[in-house]
Design an enzyme around this catalytic site. Sequence first.
Site, mmCIF file in Angstrom:
data_model
loop_
_atom_site.group_PDB
_atom_site.id
_atom_site.type_symbol
_atom_site.label_atom_id
_atom_site.label_comp_id
_atom_site.label_asym_id
_atom_site.label_seq_id
_atom_site.Cartn_x
_atom_site.Cartn_y
_atom_site.Cartn_z
ATOM 1 N N LYS A 176 -5.306 -0.932 9.843
ATOM 2 C CA LYS A 176 -4.190 -1.616 9.189
ATOM 3 C C LYS A 176 -3.541 -2.506 10.237
ATOM 4 O O LYS A 176 -2.884 -2.031 11.169
ATOM 5 C CB LYS A 176 -3.184 -0.596 8.652
ATOM 6 C CG LYS A 176 -2.068 -1.237 7.858
ATOM 7 C CD LYS A 176 -1.283 -0.165 7.106
ATOM 8 C CE LYS A 176 -0.283 -0.775 6.157
ATOM 9 N NZ LYS A 176 0.759 -1.559 6.816
ATOM 10 N N LEU A 223 0.832 -1.202 0.000
ATOM 11 C CA LEU A 223 0.000 0.000 0.000
ATOM 12 C C LEU A 223 0.859 1.241 0.000
ATOM 13 O O LEU A 223 1.925 1.271 0.613
ATOM 14 C CB LEU A 223 -0.879 0.018 1.254
ATOM 15 C CG LEU A 223 -1.985 -1.032 1.332
ATOM 16 C CD1 LEU A 223 -2.583 -1.056 2.728
ATOM 17 C CD2 LEU A 223 -3.063 -0.729 0.305
#
Length: 702
Positions: free
Chosen positions: A130, A95
């Site tokens: 996350k 990411l």
Amino acid sequence: MSDSRQDDIDGLTPEAARSRHARLARKIAECDRQYYQFDAPLISDAEYDALRRELLALEAAFPELADEDSPSRRVGAAPAPGFEKVEHKVPMLSLDNAFEENDLAEFAHRVRRFLGLGDNEELIFQGEPKIDGLSASLRYEEGRFVLGATRGDGRTGENITANLRYVEGIPHQLQGSGWPRVLEVRGEVYMSHKDFEELNARQQAAGKKVFANPRNAAAGSLRQLDASVTAERRLKFFAYAWGEISELPADTQSGMVAAFARWGFSVNPLSRLCAGIDEMIALYREIEVMRPDLDYDIDGVVFKVNRLDWQERLGNISRSPRWAIAMKFPAEKAVTIVRDIEIQVGRTGVLTPVARLEPVTVGGVVVANATLHNADYIAEKDIRIGDHVRIQRAGDVIPQVLEVLLDKRPPDAVPFVFPDRCPVCGSHVSRDINAKTGEPEAAIRCTGGMICPAQRVERLRHFVSRDAFDIEGLGKKQIQAFFDDGLIAAPADIFTLEARQQAGEIDLRQREGWGAQSMANLFRAINARRHISFDRFIYALGIRHVGQATARLLAREFQTPENLARAALAANETGDFSAFTAIDGIGEVVARTIADFYAEPHNREVIARILEQVTVEPPPAVAGESPVAGKVVVFTGTLETMTRSEAKARAEALGARVSGSVSAKTDYVVAGAAAGSKRKKAEALGVRILNEREWLDLIGGK
Ligand code: IVH
């Protein structure tokens, strides 16, 4: 990235950019390898991110640098040996990161622009914590779990199916109905704080490795060749993505995750849809507030475009999807008390202060020490024993002390006094001076050199190194091993090995991999260095700032070790360094360092002991009285440091006569690699044969 960094990059020439890029790429590759293969991070996540950002900025300015091998094209590191490899048909991506709210707004704006959405058109993001664990890909065929893999480098991972069967939240058989024939579910394997603490307690009790944090514990537990170990470690899983899939059960990210939940996967309960930047920031802050109370580590919030058709259109930019971003949390902080300040001495003698803290949990990790860097850092922040301090842990690096909470300072706290003697060996310490500028530096160093246990191995390694005593067969590894086994503690001990062996005090043949032959070879190599040129001898002492060139100047000036010692001691006593500074090429700083070195009685003792074992050859006099003046020299074989004609020219300049053939009149044969018949003839005639280095030593290394 700061503006000045960007300016730096803009100002680079293409060559400078290429070399900086190569350096960054190497560093990143090494960090990746340590992190992904050995679960041993080298630097903090924040530092790592900074390296990656600099690399990307360089590639933006110099696109030709973004070749196939660039780390910007890779995710993670190639798989470690031991597990079977698994190709990911759909690569496992990483990411892009955001660090400020502004970055997040920019991301939303970019997405809008890319999709050509008007300001009033609805754009929904799914926000998900996350999870700070390890990603895994789980393949199901006809509803059965058939293959599980790590991410590896994103394209190829490791087959850890057996281990993943023991992870909570991963069904062996999908539940419910309507699942696609082929389904790869992806998500994060992690360890809860509670399980982490229990595991570490068990490990410690059993004298086994204690893990630094839950992520490392999860990694170590998952990559076990014996899956029954994984079974004991209580790992968990959250599903949040997918790879190959024969049929999509939904047309949104949130719908996909809901389907995973129906089929029996654990999914994170904190995920939520956000209809705009304000809602995204609100969710980020909410989760940030919850973070300390969660039972697992998270390091940010991931925002994903919810509509899958839009995800599809947005696609990927090399290693990460254009439709998602990870907004990272800032480094974690906590307040605790400094119980003590201790000084550690490194291999090169630098004294590093370390704060011993009242243990405190920062982001799920118990912190009991923090680095204080150096004396200046302590003085600047006025850190005292007993102070309350705010500490920060960024990633897995040693925590830092950020500030002192002055209102909590105990009335009896006194400023820290940095020691003036080495805590390991008791020698004086001195502050480094930059030899070029003459300015003091931050490092404070022990002057004990050869006698300081903290520095000994390093000094011994230097002593035997190529440009110093150059003892063949006594490399770094052997020095360490001999030191560890108590065979060599100081340089002179190298030269007494043979005598000690003969006296039966030690037995080198007992060493693993050693026999009579290797021992004989070692003694021969050591004895070959019982005569040493004075400049090599000086260089071998490892006096700070005294490199080969300075050693040569000193050798030429002082001729013998005794003269040099006398001059150094006199300078130290009188404060008059002119005996040194009068030498062209030696300045005040170097002169002082030499005088300091000799002022330390331990160092004089070490030198005296070496001199009992070796004979120091005075350097050859310059020109006129050259040691090779009038001698007949023959060069043969391939020379390493010079061509044949250079060698000839130099020899002749020193008054030697260079001949092409060997006879009884030849004084020296200088034999390079692959020397043949001339060497044989010299041997037959008893002519002295020198190798290239011996020749250079003879002529003074010039
Ligand atoms: S999505 C195609 N969602 O973060 C996008 N990743 O820095 C794939 N991670 O490799 C990743 N929580 O190990 C996604 N909710 C989440 C995540 C998440 C943790 C990890 C994952 C990924 C890494 C990227």
